[in-house]
Design a protein around this motif. Structure first.
Motif, short mmCIF file in Angstrom:
data_model
loop_
_atom_site.label_atom_id
_atom_site.label_comp_id
_atom_site.label_asym_id
_atom_site.label_seq_id
_atom_site.Cartn_x
_atom_site.Cartn_y
_atom_site.Cartn_z
N ARG A 69 17.07 -2.20 5.85
CA ARG A 69 17.91 -1.68 4.76
C ARG A 69 17.54 -2.37 3.45
N ASP A 70 17.35 -3.68 3.52
CA ASP A 70 17.06 -4.47 2.33
C ASP A 70 15.66 -4.19 1.77
N MET A 71 14.68 -3.97 2.62
CA MET A 71 13.30 -3.81 2.16
C MET A 71 12.94 -2.37 1.80
N SER A 72 13.81 -1.43 2.11
CA SER A 72 13.49 -0.01 1.90
C SER A 72 13.87 0.47 0.51
N ASP A 73 13.08 1.43 0.03
CA ASP A 73 13.40 2.08 -1.23
C ASP A 73 14.49 3.12 -1.04
N LEU A 74 14.61 3.60 0.18
CA LEU A 74 15.55 4.67 0.49
C LEU A 74 16.02 4.52 1.92
N VAL A 75 17.32 4.64 2.15
CA VAL A 75 17.88 4.60 3.50
C VAL A 75 18.47 5.98 3.77
N ILE A 76 18.01 6.58 4.85
CA ILE A 76 18.47 7.92 5.26
C ILE A 76 19.33 7.78 6.51
N ASP A 77 20.43 8.48 6.56
CA ASP A 77 21.29 8.50 7.74
C ASP A 77 20.63 9.34 8.82
N ALA A 78 19.99 8.68 9.76
CA ALA A 78 19.26 9.37 10.82
C ALA A 78 20.14 9.74 11.99
N THR A 79 21.46 9.56 11.86
CA THR A 79 22.36 10.07 12.89
C THR A 79 22.54 11.58 12.72
N LEU A 80 22.12 12.10 11.57
CA LEU A 80 22.17 13.54 11.34
C LEU A 80 21.20 14.24 12.29
N PRO A 81 21.40 15.53 12.56
CA PRO A 81 20.40 16.27 13.33
C PRO A 81 19.06 16.23 12.60
N LEU A 82 17.97 16.41 13.33
CA LEU A 82 16.62 16.27 12.78
C LEU A 82 16.44 17.07 11.49
N ASN A 83 16.89 18.32 11.46
CA ASN A 83 16.74 19.14 10.25
C ASN A 83 17.44 18.50 9.05
N GLY A 84 18.60 17.88 9.29
CA GLY A 84 19.33 17.21 8.22
C GLY A 84 18.59 16.00 7.70
N VAL A 85 17.94 15.27 8.59
CA VAL A 85 17.14 14.11 8.19
C VAL A 85 15.97 14.57 7.33
N VAL A 86 15.29 15.62 7.77
CA VAL A 86 14.14 16.15 7.02
C VAL A 86 14.58 16.60 5.62
N VAL A 87 15.69 17.28 5.53
CA VAL A 87 16.21 17.73 4.24
C VAL A 87 16.47 16.53 3.33
N LEU A 108 0.82 -1.21 0.00
CA LEU A 108 0.00 0.00 0.00
C LEU A 108 0.85 1.27 0.00
N PHE A 109 2.13 1.13 0.35
CA PHE A 109 3.01 2.29 0.47
C PHE A 109 3.65 2.60 -0.87
N ASP A 110 3.72 3.87 -1.21
CA ASP A 110 4.40 4.28 -2.44
C ASP A 110 5.91 4.13 -2.29
N LYS A 111 6.39 4.35 -1.09
CA LYS A 111 7.83 4.28 -0.84
C LYS A 111 8.05 3.92 0.62
N ILE A 112 9.06 3.10 0.87
CA ILE A 112 9.45 2.77 2.24
C ILE A 112 10.82 3.40 2.48
N ILE A 113 10.87 4.25 3.49
CA ILE A 113 12.10 4.96 3.84
C ILE A 113 12.54 4.46 5.21
N TYR A 114 13.79 4.05 5.29
CA TYR A 114 14.35 3.59 6.57
C TYR A 114 15.25 4.68 7.12
N LEU A 115 14.93 5.16 8.31
CA LEU A 115 15.76 6.13 9.00
C LEU A 115 16.76 5.35 9.84
N ALA A 116 17.93 5.12 9.29
CA ALA A 116 18.94 4.26 9.91
C ALA A 116 19.72 5.03 10.97
#
Length: 136
Positions: free
Chosen positions: A112-130, A64-72
């Motif tokens: 990591r394997d099931m996601s369309d996109l992996v974001i480095d969530a060790t960044l500050p919140l604003n960096g993750v949002v960007v 049902l999801f258009d994209k799965i994003i993993y905040l690693a």
């Protein structure tokens, strides 16, 4: 005024159950019906909706999801963020922290394997949002 400790995990069969035992015998499940309705509304209104978190049966609704994003995030960062947050006490008890870190170590590669996109969530919140906005 912000209230805390209004609810806790409770097993009516055994009020003395540990967090580990609770997680072994219970599951977080998603409502396919509610998620479908949310997706339909999002599609009709052409609005982005983010569903954040995980559930034991998420594979049953993932299409049902258009994209799965993993905040690693690594264990050190996760531990510090939980210890320093002020809006939620979950994870601050040693057995809760242990369960969270165990979940991360057991599931990081899967997400990591099931996601369309992996974001480095060790960044500050604003960096993750960007990063999410830039790649979405």
């Amino acid at each position: 005024h912000h209230e805390t400790h209004l609810a806790e995990q409770f097993d009516s069969d055994d009020p003395n159950i540990s967090i580990h035992e609770w997680y072994e015998n219970h599951s977080w499940v998603l409502s396919r019906e509610r998620i479908t309705a949310l997706k339909d509304k999002s599609d009709q209104e052409n609005k982005l909706i983010l569903l954040v978190g995980f559930a034991n049966d998420e594979d049953n609704v993932s299409e049902l999801f258009d994209k799965i994003i993993y905040l690693a995030v690594d264990q050190k960062t996760l531990r510090l963020r939980i210890q320093n947050r002020t809006d939620n006490d979950f994870g601050k008890a040693p057995e809760e922290m242990e369960a969270i870190l165990k979940w991360l170590s057991e599931n990081d590669q899967r997400y990591r394997d099931m996601s369309d996109l992996v974001i480095d969530a060790t960044l500050p919140l604003n960096g993750v949002v960007v990063q999410v906005k830039k790649r979405n």
